[in-house]
Scaffold this active site. Structure first.
Site, mmCIF file in Angstrom:
data_model
loop_
_atom_site.group_PDB
_atom_site.id
_atom_site.type_symbol
_atom_site.label_atom_id
_atom_site.label_comp_id
_atom_site.label_asym_id
_atom_site.label_seq_id
_atom_site.Cartn_x
_atom_site.Cartn_y
_atom_site.Cartn_z
ATOM 1 N N GLY A 140 17.054 -84.011 36.297
ATOM 2 C CA GLY A 140 16.921 -85.024 35.354
ATOM 3 C C GLY A 140 16.302 -84.665 33.941
ATOM 4 O O GLY A 140 16.726 -85.024 32.881
ATOM 5 N N CYS A 141 15.213 -83.795 34.089
ATOM 6 C CA CYS A 141 14.541 -83.160 32.820
ATOM 7 C C CYS A 141 15.674 -82.471 31.936
ATOM 8 O O CYS A 141 15.482 -82.355 30.840
ATOM 9 C CB CYS A 141 13.378 -82.430 33.232
ATOM 10 S SG CYS A 141 12.089 -83.351 34.153
ATOM 11 N N THR A 142 16.619 -81.715 32.566
ATOM 12 C CA THR A 142 17.591 -80.859 32.076
ATOM 13 C C THR A 142 18.451 -81.921 31.293
ATOM 14 O O THR A 142 18.659 -81.692 30.170
ATOM 15 C CB THR A 142 18.336 -79.862 33.032
ATOM 16 O OG1 THR A 142 17.480 -78.953 33.528
ATOM 17 C CG2 THR A 142 19.464 -79.363 32.267
ATOM 18 N N ALA A 190 16.516 -82.994 28.150
ATOM 19 C CA ALA A 190 16.355 -82.271 27.051
ATOM 20 C C ALA A 190 17.687 -81.882 26.381
ATOM 21 O O ALA A 190 17.778 -81.701 25.275
ATOM 22 C CB ALA A 190 15.684 -80.925 27.863
#
Length: 155
Positions: free
Chosen positions: A46-48, A51
């Site tokens: 999710g964070c990838t 970003a």
């Protein structure tokens, strides 16, 4: 539970190390609008996605006068790996002490798979040129969030 920021609040000052260990301060961006987004962990799906979405839209945001800073509790070494692996252009800073995360209301109790846990609350705060909070979004979704911000900001 840390207090959530509201539009009109003064954005808490911070100075944190980036992926190269250089200090990045909110004050460095005075006179520009800054999108400060908080995410749980580098190198997670999710964070990838989030970003990469910010990186893909960085030119559009910059042309509209916005700088972008991503904050997580990760150490600079992990942020550097994240940046290299995903070819990220967004500024990433680490807050292992979680002081900035707490100051922005982005750390506390949240629901994760139906259980209440304490951790990073995926959040985005838009800071105006005057250092005041213009928008504060909490419990945002990783996917589609950047498109929503662009729409909400009228870019």
């Amino acid at each position: 539970m840390s207090e959530r920021l509201q539009p009109g609040d003064t954005a808490p000052a911070f100075t944190l190390p980036d992926a190269d260990g250089n200090e990045v301060s909110l004050a460095d961006h005075q006179g520009r609008k800054v999108i400060v987004y908080f995410y749980p962990a580098a190198l997670t799906p999710g964070c990838t996605k989030q970003a990469c979405d910010f990186t893909d839209n960085l030119d559009l945001l910059a042309s509209a006068g916005y700088d972008v800073i991503g904050v997580s509790p990760d150490k600079p070494e992990k942020l550097a790996k994240f940046r290299e692996k995903e070819n990220l252009k967004v500024t990433l800073v680490g807050d292992p002490a979680k002081e900035t995360l707490e100051a922005y209301g982005a750390f506390g109790e949240k629901k994760l798979y139906g259980k209440v846990v304490t951790g990073v609350i995926r959040s985005t705060v838009v800071v105006g040129e005057d250092g005041k909070v213009e928008h504060a979004f909490y419990n945002v979704k990783a996917t589609g969030h950047v498109a929503k911000i662009i729409k909400d900001l009228g870019i």
